[in-house]
Write a protein that holds these residues in place. Structure first.
Motif, PDB file in Angstrom:
ATOM      1  N   LEU A 139       0.717  -1.726   0.451  1.00 27.25           N
ATOM      2  CA  LEU A 139      -0.110  -0.010   0.016  1.00 27.25           C
ATOM      3  C   LEU A 139       0.915   1.441   0.208  1.00 27.25           C
ATOM      4  O   LEU A 139       0.408   2.062  -0.510  1.00 27.25           O
ATOM      5  CB  LEU A 139      -1.347   0.170   1.597  1.00 27.25           C
ATOM      6  CG  LEU A 139      -2.455  -0.730   1.364  1.00 27.25           C
ATOM      7  CD1 LEU A 139      -2.756  -1.020   2.372  1.00 27.25           C
ATOM      8  CD2 LEU A 139      -2.966  -0.637  -0.145  1.00 27.25           C
ATOM      9  N   ILE A 140       1.965   1.671   0.894  1.00 27.82           N
ATOM     10  CA  ILE A 140       2.511   2.626   1.074  1.00 27.82           C
ATOM     11  C   ILE A 140       4.088   2.552  -0.194  1.00 27.82           C
ATOM     12  O   ILE A 140       3.684   3.531  -0.634  1.00 27.82           O
ATOM     13  CB  ILE A 140       3.236   2.448   2.282  1.00 27.82           C
ATOM     14  CG1 ILE A 140       2.248   2.461   3.214  1.00 27.82           C
ATOM     15  CG2 ILE A 140       3.419   3.915   2.414  1.00 27.82           C
ATOM     16  CD1 ILE A 140       0.902   3.269   3.251  1.00 27.82           C
ATOM     17  N   GLY A 141       4.616   1.203   0.065  1.00 27.37           N
ATOM     18  CA  GLY A 141       5.052   1.215  -0.865  1.00 27.37           C
ATOM     19  C   GLY A 141       5.043   1.181  -2.359  1.00 27.37           C
ATOM     20  O   GLY A 141       6.154   1.997  -2.908  1.00 27.37           O
ATOM     21  N   GLY A 142       4.013   0.910  -2.192  1.00 25.43           N
ATOM     22  CA  GLY A 142       3.954   0.199  -3.530  1.00 25.43           C
ATOM     23  C   GLY A 142       4.699  -0.958  -4.474  1.00 25.43           C
ATOM     24  O   GLY A 142       3.854  -0.813  -6.455  1.00 25.43           O
ATOM     25  N   LEU A 143       4.983  -1.742  -3.926  1.00 33.23           N
ATOM     26  CA  LEU A 143       5.591  -2.285  -4.773  1.00 33.23           C
ATOM     27  C   LEU A 143       4.106  -4.151  -5.077  1.00 33.23           C
ATOM     28  O   LEU A 143       3.407  -4.125  -4.096  1.00 33.23           O
ATOM     29  CB  LEU A 143       6.422  -3.348  -3.510  1.00 33.23           C
ATOM     30  CG  LEU A 143       7.895  -2.912  -3.411  1.00 33.23           C
ATOM     31  CD1 LEU A 143       8.186  -2.351  -2.834  1.00 33.23           C
ATOM     32  CD2 LEU A 143       8.561  -3.674  -2.599  1.00 33.23           C
ATOM     33  N   THR A 144       4.914  -5.086  -6.784  1.00 36.88           N
ATOM     34  CA  THR A 144       3.710  -5.146  -6.833  1.00 36.88           C
ATOM     35  C   THR A 144       4.351  -6.298  -5.742  1.00 36.88           C
ATOM     36  O   THR A 144       4.939  -6.912  -5.371  1.00 36.88           O
ATOM     37  CB  THR A 144       4.236  -5.598  -7.749  1.00 36.88           C
ATOM     38  OG1 THR A 144       5.659  -6.072  -8.344  1.00 36.88           O
ATOM     39  CG2 THR A 144       4.253  -4.983  -9.271  1.00 36.88           C
ATOM     40  N   THR A 145       3.041  -7.515  -5.533  1.00 32.66           N
ATOM     41  CA  THR A 145       3.280  -9.278  -4.661  1.00 32.66           C
ATOM     42  C   THR A 145       4.507  -9.617  -5.231  1.00 32.66           C
ATOM     43  O   THR A 145       4.914 -10.531  -4.230  1.00 32.66           O
ATOM     44  CB  THR A 145       2.632  -9.691  -5.253  1.00 32.66           C
ATOM     45  OG1 THR A 145       1.556 -10.235  -6.464  1.00 32.66           O
ATOM     46  CG2 THR A 145       0.499  -9.091  -4.258  1.00 32.66           C
ATOM     47  N   ASP A 146       5.022  -9.716  -6.643  1.00 35.64           N
ATOM     48  CA  ASP A 146       5.998 -10.581  -6.762  1.00 35.64           C
ATOM     49  C   ASP A 146       7.482  -9.894  -6.413  1.00 35.64           C
ATOM     50  O   ASP A 146       8.145 -10.475  -6.015  1.00 35.64           O
ATOM     51  CB  ASP A 146       5.725 -10.592  -8.710  1.00 35.64           C
ATOM     52  CG  ASP A 146       7.364 -10.950  -9.387  1.00 35.64           C
ATOM     53  OD1 ASP A 146       7.442 -12.221  -9.159  1.00 35.64           O
ATOM     54  OD2 ASP A 146       7.950 -10.586 -10.126  1.00 35.64           O
ATOM     55  N   ALA A 160       0.127 -13.108  -2.290  1.00 35.07           N
ATOM     56  CA  ALA A 160      -0.805 -12.795  -2.310  1.00 35.07           C
ATOM     57  C   ALA A 160      -2.486 -12.928  -1.726  1.00 35.07           C
ATOM     58  O   ALA A 160      -2.532 -11.765  -1.095  1.00 35.07           O
ATOM     59  CB  ALA A 160      -1.575 -12.919  -3.715  1.00 35.07           C
ATOM     60  N   GLN A 161      -1.758 -14.478  -0.656  1.00 34.47           N
ATOM     61  CA  GLN A 161      -2.719 -14.748   0.074  1.00 34.47           C
ATOM     62  C   GLN A 161      -2.949 -14.001   1.573  1.00 34.47           C
ATOM     63  O   GLN A 161      -3.733 -13.825   1.605  1.00 34.47           O
ATOM     64  CB  GLN A 161      -2.451 -15.852   0.143  1.00 34.47           C
ATOM     65  CG  GLN A 161      -2.935 -17.122  -0.833  1.00 34.47           C
ATOM     66  CD  GLN A 161      -2.973 -18.507  -0.568  1.00 34.47           C
ATOM     67  OE1 GLN A 161      -2.259 -18.562   0.342  1.00 34.47           O
ATOM     68  NE2 GLN A 161      -3.235 -18.903  -2.099  1.00 34.47           N
ATOM     69  N   ARG A 162      -1.185 -13.243   1.931  1.00 31.34           N
ATOM     70  CA  ARG A 162      -0.919 -12.700   2.916  1.00 31.34           C
ATOM     71  C   ARG A 162      -1.716 -11.606   3.084  1.00 31.34           C
ATOM     72  O   ARG A 162      -2.180 -11.041   3.924  1.00 31.34           O
ATOM     73  CB  ARG A 162       0.436 -12.971   2.610  1.00 31.34           C
ATOM     74  CG  ARG A 162       0.638 -11.809   4.775  1.00 31.34           C
ATOM     75  CD  ARG A 162       2.481 -12.721   4.406  1.00 31.34           C
ATOM     76  NE  ARG A 162       2.814 -13.912   4.978  1.00 31.34           N
ATOM     77  CZ  ARG A 162       3.641 -14.466   4.418  1.00 31.34           C
ATOM     78  NH1 ARG A 162       4.904 -13.337   4.107  1.00 31.34           N
ATOM     79  NH2 ARG A 162       4.181 -15.151   4.397  1.00 31.34           N
ATOM     80  N   ILE A 163      -1.720 -10.826   1.554  1.00 23.51           N
ATOM     81  CA  ILE A 163      -1.544  -9.841   1.444  1.00 23.51           C
ATOM     82  C   ILE A 163      -3.759  -9.121   0.850  1.00 23.51           C
ATOM     83  O   ILE A 163      -4.481  -8.848   2.163  1.00 23.51           O
ATOM     84  CB  ILE A 163      -1.491  -9.069   0.421  1.00 23.51           C
ATOM     85  CG1 ILE A 163       0.099  -8.667   0.576  1.00 23.51           C
ATOM     86  CG2 ILE A 163      -2.612  -7.196   0.053  1.00 23.51           C
ATOM     87  CD1 ILE A 163       0.355  -8.240  -0.982  1.00 23.51           C
TER      88      ILE A 163
END
Length: 420
Positions: A139-146, A160-163
């Motif tokens: 959310l804050i860093g804007g990093l992708t799940t990958d 992805a599941q964790r998020i």
């Protein structure tokens, strides 16, 4: 402007504005997942419109206005508009016709609190630490799940599941997207700083994998720390943590050899230490101390790092001062790891036998039983005491416990040095 240049400009603007957009939207719609989707919809609209009209003068406000219109349409379709109006206490319809400049002004009114509220929400103690870290980076860093998965040596599906679970947990807990006040703020701030600290430490000394360090994670943690410092200018521990990260990060380029192997701090080429980061760190430490936070756990650790930063070479390191700071840190933040680092400091200040005496006192600590730095430190004390056979056994044990390839190689080399 060429189409490719416009697309690049849009992507750059979105990276800059993304966290602010999600923060403002989350406060309005009370759903961080929906806020993230609305921000993404605004990006799609920009990719469609801006190549034809050009990048607007106030791109952040344009994106917010587009996201709000999408939210209104969604609420209408789901027949939830009236309930949302009552719940949120704000008439979205009035904002449909407001100018972009008015929208920007509205964003700026409470911008700091909105972004800070999102950080506090993403780092809420209701979530497990690893979930807080993943959600914060998303959310804050804007990093992708990958990108998050690669940073923490996990797979994309797990992250992805964790998020997703973290967002559901926040929704089910009925959290308000507000900056907590009073005692609650202090408790929650500790959670926020813990997450940023976790992210930085994983970058500074990777727990597993082939790379000893992951500079990108350190940089992201530093960026988060600077954001929080800007939003909470009177919180001493925020500046203590920022100082610690800036000073520690200044040494990243000197911590590894060209082949990726580890270089101990006493052997590092100090001309490769980043002086700009050191100056930033020392300034943040001074700010923490000015605010009365000199004995905060992060400020104390920053003061330890500052002792190394101020020494022009390894021989000038004030190990007695470092040992004294660890004595204080042990009282402020008691933990087996602090005890271990204190033993290292005392061994450097007063000789290896002093370190061995302290390490024997914590030998039975459960938290250190399978902790590779424990036998590694003992091996170093024994090596400096001339007890090479015993040192080799400790280095080999440390190598067996380590899950990091580069660290394991370093420890095995030290074990081999005992024989020669």
């Amino acid at each position: 402007m060429a189409a490719n240049d416009t697309h690049q400009a849009i992507e750059t603007v979105f990276r800059i504005e993304r966290a602010r957009l999600i923060a403002g939207l989350a406060r309005m719609v009370r759903d961080v997942g929906l806020a993230e989707e609305l921000a993404q919809d605004a990006l799609v609209s920009a990719l469609s419109e801006w190549p034809k009209t050009g990048v607007p003068i106030h791109p952040g406000a344009w994106l917010m206005a587009a996201a709000k219109r999408r939210a209104i349409d969604g609420f209408r379709r789901s027949k939830m508009l009236a309930r949302k109006h009552a719940e949120i206490g704000q008439d979205f319809e009035d904002q449909r016709d407001s100018s972009i400049e008015d929208a920007e002004a509205a964003m700026d009114d409470d911008l700091g609190d909105e972004l800070l509220s999102l950080i506090f929400t993403a780092c809420h103690p209701v979530l497990a630490p690893e979930a807080r870290a993943a959600l914060t980076l998303r959310l804050i860093g804007g990093l992708t799940t990958d990108e998050i998965a690669r940073a923490f040596l996990s797979n994309e599906a797990t992250i992805a599941q964790r998020i997703v679970r973290a967002k559901k947990t926040i929704g089910n807990a009925g959290l308000t997207y507000e900056v907590p006040r009073g005692k609650d703020r202090g408790m929650r701030l500790a959670s926020v700083l813990e997450v940023v600290y976790l992210i930085f430490n994983e970058g500074y000394s990777a727990t597993a994998g082939e790379d000893l360090i992951r500079p990108a994670l350190c940089a992201e943690a530093q960026r988060l720390g600077r954001i929080i410092a800007g939003l909470a200018p009177n919180e001493p521990e925020v500046f203590g943590l920022l100082a610690l990260m800036e000073i520690q990060a200044s040494r990243l380029a000197a911590r590894t050899a060209p082949d990726g192997s580890s270089i101990p701090i006493t052997e590092q080429n100090r001309s490769r230490w980043d002086q700009l980061l050191i100056r930033r760190g020392l300034a943040a430490l001074e700010r923490a101390e000015t605010l009365g936070g000199s004995h905060g756990p992060y400020a104390l650790q920053a003061a330890l790092a500052a002792c190394h930063a101020r020494a022009r070479n390894a021989d000038e390191t004030n190990w007695k001062k470092i040992a004294g700071l660890y004595d204080t840190l042990r009282d402020v933040m008691p933990s087996p790891v602090v005890d271990l680092n204190r033993a290292v400091a005392h061994s450097m200040a007063f000789g290896p036998e002093a370190g061995l005496k302290l390490i024997d006192e914590i030998a039975e600590a459960a938290a250190l039983r399978n902790y590779a730095p424990m036998p590694a430190a003992k091996g170093d004390f024994l090596f400096r005491a001339g007890r090479f056979t015993d040192a080799r056994i400790e280095f080999e044990r440390a190598a067996e416990l380590s899950r990091n390839v580069r660290e394991k190689e370093f420890l095995l080399k030290r074990a081999a040095d005992c024989g020669s």
